[in-house]
Design a protein around this motif. Structure first.
Motif, PDB file in Angstrom:
ATOM      1  N   SER A  18      73.818   1.257  80.919  1.00 49.87           N
ATOM      2  CA  SER A  18      72.643   0.556  81.451  1.00 49.87           C
ATOM      3  C   SER A  18      73.032  -0.816  81.978  1.00 49.87           C
ATOM      4  O   SER A  18      72.653  -1.200  83.093  1.00 49.87           O
ATOM      5  N   LEU A  22      72.906  -1.985  85.895  1.00 51.24           N
ATOM      6  CA  LEU A  22      71.992  -3.073  86.268  1.00 51.24           C
ATOM      7  C   LEU A  22      72.741  -4.234  86.917  1.00 51.24           C
ATOM      8  O   LEU A  22      72.340  -4.735  87.974  1.00 51.24           O
ATOM      9  N   SER A  25      73.981  -3.356  90.335  1.00 51.91           N
ATOM     10  CA  SER A  25      72.875  -3.310  91.291  1.00 51.91           C
ATOM     11  C   SER A  25      72.540  -4.716  91.802  1.00 51.91           C
ATOM     12  O   SER A  25      72.455  -4.947  93.011  1.00 51.91           O
ATOM     13  N   TYR A 151      69.740   2.755  87.546  1.00 45.71           N
ATOM     14  CA  TYR A 151      69.601   1.304  87.676  1.00 45.71           C
ATOM     15  C   TYR A 151      70.306   0.801  88.931  1.00 45.71           C
ATOM     16  O   TYR A 151      69.941  -0.223  89.485  1.00 45.71           O
TER      17      TYR A 151
END
Length: 198
Positions: A18, A22, A25, A151
């Motif tokens: 995760s 994230l 991104s 994500y």
């Protein structure tokens, strides 16, 4: 117009999938020149109580080794200039309460003599990233490991068109959450976004 030369401004050591997805991104959307360090793209997690082992590996054990791995880091005299090493960790699976509390207080355990310790900035999610995202009403929260890959594209969704403004909005929401200090890292990325000189 010319593009402003960007030095490597940070290395972010991430807990798992995760966090990896994230940060990549946001990094991609803002075009920030930072490096993400993980085990197998986050598929194998890094624990808080295992960070001291990470800091003894061939990349992080000394300033010279770090500069060999990431030659784009700016150096001024004997210091790394405008550079940080963030550790972005969940705290829910840390069984040692003193290590966990130390981390939540902004300190890393077992690294008091490490040559890079002045560059370390612990970022926590109490309990985990999904709990933090839920707390700030983020438009997508992964429920499974397979969903965590999303994500990377979440800022491209219809509700969340990628731009600096909605990443700033995300940062502002994080500031209000008592479950994290992730806003420190997101703000640092906003402050180090790619810019074109006119």
């Amino acid at each position: 117009m010319t593009s402003k030369q960007q030095n490597v401004c940070a290395v972010v050591i991430v807990h798992g999938q995760s966090e990896y997805a994230l940060i990549n991104s946001i990094k991609s959307k803002l075009r920030v020149n930072l490096k993400v360090f993980s085990r197998d793209k986050g598929k194998t997690s890094i624990q808080i109580n295992g960070l001291s082992t990470i800091f003894e590996n061939s990349i992080f054990k000394s300033k010279n080794k770090l500069l060999q791995e990431y030659p784009g880091i700016k150096k001024k005299k004997n210091k790394l200039d405008d550079f940080k090493i963030f550790t972005f960790m969940d705290v829910d699976d840390c069984s040692d309460i003193s290590v966990k509390n130390n981390y939540l207080d902004g300190h890393l355990s077992d690294i008091s003599k490490h040559p890079l310790r002045e560059y370390f900035y612990p970022i926590y999610c109490d309990e985990n990233l999904e709990a933090v995202l839920d707390d700030v009403n983020f438009p997508f929260i992964a429920k499974t490991n397979r969903q965590k890959k999303k994500y990377i594209v979440v800022f491209d969704s219809v509700e969340q068109i990628a731009n600096e403004e909605n990443i700033q909005d995300f940062c502002d929401k994080l500031k209000k959450s008592e479950k994290t200090n992730l806003e420190v890292l997101v703000k640092y990325m906003l402050d180090h976004k790619f810019e074109i000189k006119s």
